[in-house]
Enzyme design. Structure first.
Site, PDB file in Angstrom:
ATOM      1  N   GLU A  69     -41.424  15.114  32.376  1.00  0.00           N
ATOM      2  CA  GLU A  69     -40.297  16.025  32.573  1.00  0.00           C
ATOM      3  C   GLU A  69     -40.690  17.497  32.665  1.00  0.00           C
ATOM      4  O   GLU A  69     -40.228  18.208  33.549  1.00  0.00           O
ATOM      5  CB  GLU A  69     -39.275  15.861  31.440  1.00  0.00           C
ATOM      6  CG  GLU A  69     -38.102  16.825  31.620  1.00  0.00           C
ATOM      7  CD  GLU A  69     -37.000  16.659  30.617  1.00  0.00           C
ATOM      8  OE1 GLU A  69     -37.187  15.963  29.605  1.00  0.00           O
ATOM      9  OE2 GLU A  69     -35.932  17.253  30.855  1.00  0.00           O
ATOM     10  N   ASP A  86     -40.818  11.329  28.863  1.00  0.00           N
ATOM     11  CA  ASP A  86     -39.857  12.316  28.363  1.00  0.00           C
ATOM     12  C   ASP A  86     -40.316  12.662  26.943  1.00  0.00           C
ATOM     13  O   ASP A  86     -40.196  11.852  26.028  1.00  0.00           O
ATOM     14  CB  ASP A  86     -38.438  11.725  28.357  1.00  0.00           C
ATOM     15  CG  ASP A  86     -37.389  12.804  28.180  1.00  0.00           C
ATOM     16  OD1 ASP A  86     -37.728  13.867  27.618  1.00  0.00           O
ATOM     17  OD2 ASP A  86     -36.237  12.583  28.590  1.00  0.00           O
ATOM     18  N   ILE A  88     -39.264  14.798  24.645  1.00  0.00           N
ATOM     19  CA  ILE A  88     -38.140  14.718  23.698  1.00  0.00           C
ATOM     20  C   ILE A  88     -36.903  14.379  24.516  1.00  0.00           C
ATOM     21  O   ILE A  88     -36.457  15.181  25.338  1.00  0.00           O
ATOM     22  CB  ILE A  88     -37.872  16.058  22.961  1.00  0.00           C
ATOM     23  CG1 ILE A  88     -39.118  16.527  22.205  1.00  0.00           C
ATOM     24  CG2 ILE A  88     -36.692  15.891  21.990  1.00  0.00           C
ATOM     25  CD1 ILE A  88     -38.911  17.823  21.409  1.00  0.00           C
ATOM     26  N   ASP A  89     -36.378  13.191  24.330  1.00  0.00           N
ATOM     27  CA  ASP A  89     -35.102  12.858  24.962  1.00  0.00           C
ATOM     28  C   ASP A  89     -34.033  13.086  23.901  1.00  0.00           C
ATOM     29  O   ASP A  89     -33.965  12.359  22.908  1.00  0.00           O
ATOM     30  CB  ASP A  89     -35.091  11.408  25.452  1.00  0.00           C
ATOM     31  CG  ASP A  89     -33.824  11.141  26.238  1.00  0.00           C
ATOM     32  OD1 ASP A  89     -33.593  11.823  27.258  1.00  0.00           O
ATOM     33  OD2 ASP A  89     -33.018  10.296  25.801  1.00  0.00           O
ATOM     34  N   THR A  91     -33.100  16.797  23.570  1.00  0.00           N
ATOM     35  CA  THR A  91     -33.525  18.158  23.193  1.00  0.00           C
ATOM     36  C   THR A  91     -32.379  18.977  22.605  1.00  0.00           C
ATOM     37  O   THR A  91     -32.599  19.778  21.685  1.00  0.00           O
ATOM     38  CB  THR A  91     -34.113  18.879  24.428  1.00  0.00           C
ATOM     39  OG1 THR A  91     -35.280  18.176  24.817  1.00  0.00           O
ATOM     40  CG2 THR A  91     -34.507  20.307  24.133  1.00  0.00           C
ATOM     41  N   ASP A 214     -35.475   9.796  31.683  1.00  0.00           N
ATOM     42  CA  ASP A 214     -34.459   9.408  30.690  1.00  0.00           C
ATOM     43  C   ASP A 214     -34.374   7.886  30.551  1.00  0.00           C
ATOM     44  O   ASP A 214     -33.997   7.373  29.500  1.00  0.00           O
ATOM     45  CB  ASP A 214     -33.058   9.883  31.112  1.00  0.00           C
ATOM     46  CG  ASP A 214     -32.930  11.391  31.199  1.00  0.00           C
ATOM     47  OD1 ASP A 214     -33.573  12.086  30.407  1.00  0.00           O
ATOM     48  OD2 ASP A 214     -32.174  11.874  32.071  1.00  0.00           O
TER      49      ASP A 214
HETATM   50  C1  IPD Z   1     -30.793  14.211  28.091  1.00  0.00           C
HETATM   51  C2  IPD Z   1     -30.361  13.186  27.078  1.00  0.00           C
HETATM   52  C3  IPD Z   1     -28.851  13.094  27.067  1.00  0.00           C
HETATM   53  C4  IPD Z   1     -28.294  12.772  28.423  1.00  0.00           C
HETATM   54  C5  IPD Z   1     -28.832  13.702  29.483  1.00  0.00           C
HETATM   55  C6  IPD Z   1     -30.335  13.789  29.443  1.00  0.00           C
HETATM   56  P1  IPD Z   1     -33.005  15.661  27.562  1.00  0.00           P
HETATM   57  O1  IPD Z   1     -32.217  14.340  28.117  1.00  0.00           O
HETATM   58  O2  IPD Z   1     -30.852  11.920  27.409  1.00  0.00           O
HETATM   59  O3  IPD Z   1     -28.382  12.079  26.210  1.00  0.00           O
HETATM   60  O4  IPD Z   1     -26.904  12.873  28.353  1.00  0.00           O
HETATM   61  O5  IPD Z   1     -28.398  13.232  30.735  1.00  0.00           O
HETATM   62  O6  IPD Z   1     -30.782  14.723  30.392  1.00  0.00           O
HETATM   63  O7  IPD Z   1     -32.598  16.799  28.443  1.00  0.00           O
HETATM   64  O8  IPD Z   1     -32.632  15.836  26.152  1.00  0.00           O
HETATM   65  O9  IPD Z   1     -34.420  15.242  27.784  1.00  0.00           O
HETATM   66 CA    CA Z   2     -34.219  13.220  28.820  1.00  0.00          CA
HETATM   67 CA    CA Z   3     -36.510  15.825  27.539  1.00  0.00          CA
END
Ligand code: IPD
Ligand code: CA
Ligand code: CA
Length: 271
Positions: A69, A86, A88-89, A91, A214
Site C-alpha cells: 500500500e 497492507d 496496517i489495515d 489505520t 485490503d
Molecule cells: C481501510 C480499512 C477500512 C475500510 C477501508 C480501507 P486502511 O484500510 O480496511 O475498514 O473501510 O475501505 O481502506 O486505509 O486502514 O489500510
Molecule cells: Ca487497508
Molecule cells: Ca493500510
C-alpha cells in the site's frame, strides 16, 4: 498439516510488523500523520511496518514482486510471485487508539492467492490459510458460520469515508438491512471483517471502495474456511474491482440480491 516455507515467512513478517506497530502505538498521539487525500492518512507506523515486512520477506526470498500500500502500489498483477501487503489495515482506528487493526500479507502466483496471513495487533490473533489446506486461527481450523438465515445473522460492512459516489444507495441498503438482520457492525478493518466471516463471528461482509491490499489475504482465508467471495455483480472481479461481498453461501447470496436491488447504477452500468 504441511505448510509451505512461504507461510513461515509471512508469519514472521507479520509478527515483526506487529512488534513495530505495538511499540509505536504507545505514543500514537504524537506520531507523524500525513494526508494522502481526504480521510486517507498514513502514519509513521504504516511506513515502518511496511518496511519491516518487505525486508523480512526479502531476507528469505529472491526476486519476488511486491504490491504494497504505502510504497509499492499499483493496479495490476502479473504471473510473478507477488506479495500483496497492507502494513496496517485499520489505520484510522490505529491513529485514534481504537482497538482493531491488522497486518495483512498475501502471496499470489499466476494471479492466484497461495498463502495469506492476517494478524490483529491488539488481540494477537493470527488468521492464516494456504490454498487447498484450510484456514486457521492460532493453529486451530476455522469454518464459516453454518447459519444461513439472514434474520439471525450478524453482518459487517465498511462505511464509505472517502468515496461518496454510492452513498445514497449505501444508506438505503443499510436502512433495509438494519430491519432485516440481527445486527450490523463496522469494525474498521476490511481484513478483520473477512477474518470474522472466515471464523464464523459474523455471517457476511460487504463494502465498496476497497483496494487490493485490503482483501488479498482475507479473501483466501474466507474461501479456505468454506465461504464465498464475489464482486457486486456476482463475478470474480473483486481484487482490483473495489467492491466485494463475502459470507457463508446463504448470507452471501442474500447480500448479493440486496445489493442488486439497491445499487441500480452499479448493475445497469455493469461496473
Ligand atoms: C481501510 C480499512 C477500512 C475500510 C477501508 C480501507 P486502511 O484500510 O480496511 O475498514 O473501510 O475501505 O481502506 O486505509 O486502514 O489500510
Ligand atoms: Ca487497508
Ligand atoms: Ca493500510
Amino acid at each position: 498439516m504441511n505448510f509451505s516455507e512461504d507461510l513461515t515467512i509471512a508469519l514472521k513478517a507479520a509478527r515483526n510488523a506487529a512488534d513495530v506497530i505495538r511499540q509505536l502505538s504507545i505514543n500514537h498521539r504524537n506520531l507523524d500523520i500525513r494526508y494522502k487525500g481526504r480521510n486517507d492518512i498514513v502514519t509513521e507506523a504504516d511506513l515502518e511496518a511496511e518496511k519491516v515486512i518487505i525486508n523480512t520477506i526479502r531476507e528469505h526470498t529472491d526476486g519476488d514482486s511486491f504490491l504494497a500500500e504505502e510504497t509499492e502500489g499499483g493496479n495490476e498483477l502479473t504471473d510473478a510471485r507477488t506479495w500483496i501487503i497492507d502494513p496496517i489495515d485499520g489505520t484510522t482506528n490505529f491513529a485514534h487508539g481504537f482497538p482493531i487493526y491488522c497486518v495483512s500479507i498475501a502471496l499470489y502466483e499466476n494471479k492466484e492467492a497461495k498463502t495469506a496471513v492476517i494478524l490483529e495487533v491488539n488481540s494477537n490473533e493470527e488468521f492464516y490459510a494456504e490454498k487447498g489446506k484450510g484456514a486457521f486461527l492460532n493453529g486451530e481450523p476455522i469454518k464459516v458460520s453454518p447459519n444461513n438465515n439472514p434474520s439471525a445473522s450478524l453482518i459487517t460492512t465498511g462505511f464509505p469515508f472517502r468515496n461518496m459516489e454510492l452513498l445514497e444507495d449505501y444508506i438505503e441498503l443499510l436502512k433495509e438491512l438494519l430491519q432485516r438482520v440481527q445486527g450490523m457492525r463496522r469494525p474498521g478493518s476490511a481484513a478483520y471483517d473477512l477474518c470474522c466471516v472466515a471464523s464464523g463471528r459474523c455471517e457476511g461482509f460487504y463494502e465498496y471502495g476497497l483496494a487490493p491490499w485490503d482483501v488479498a489475504a482475507g479473501s483466501l482465508i474466507v474461501r479456505e474456511a468454506g465461504g464465498k467471495i464475489t464482486d457486486w455483480l456476482g463475478g470474480q472481479n473483486w481484487l482490483f474491482g473495489r467492491r466485494l461481498i463475502a459470507g457463508n453461501k446463504g448470507v452471501h447470496d442474500f447480500l448479493l440480491k440486496e445489493i442488486k436491488d439497491h445499487f441500480k447504477k452499479v448493475h445497469l452500468s455493469n461496473g
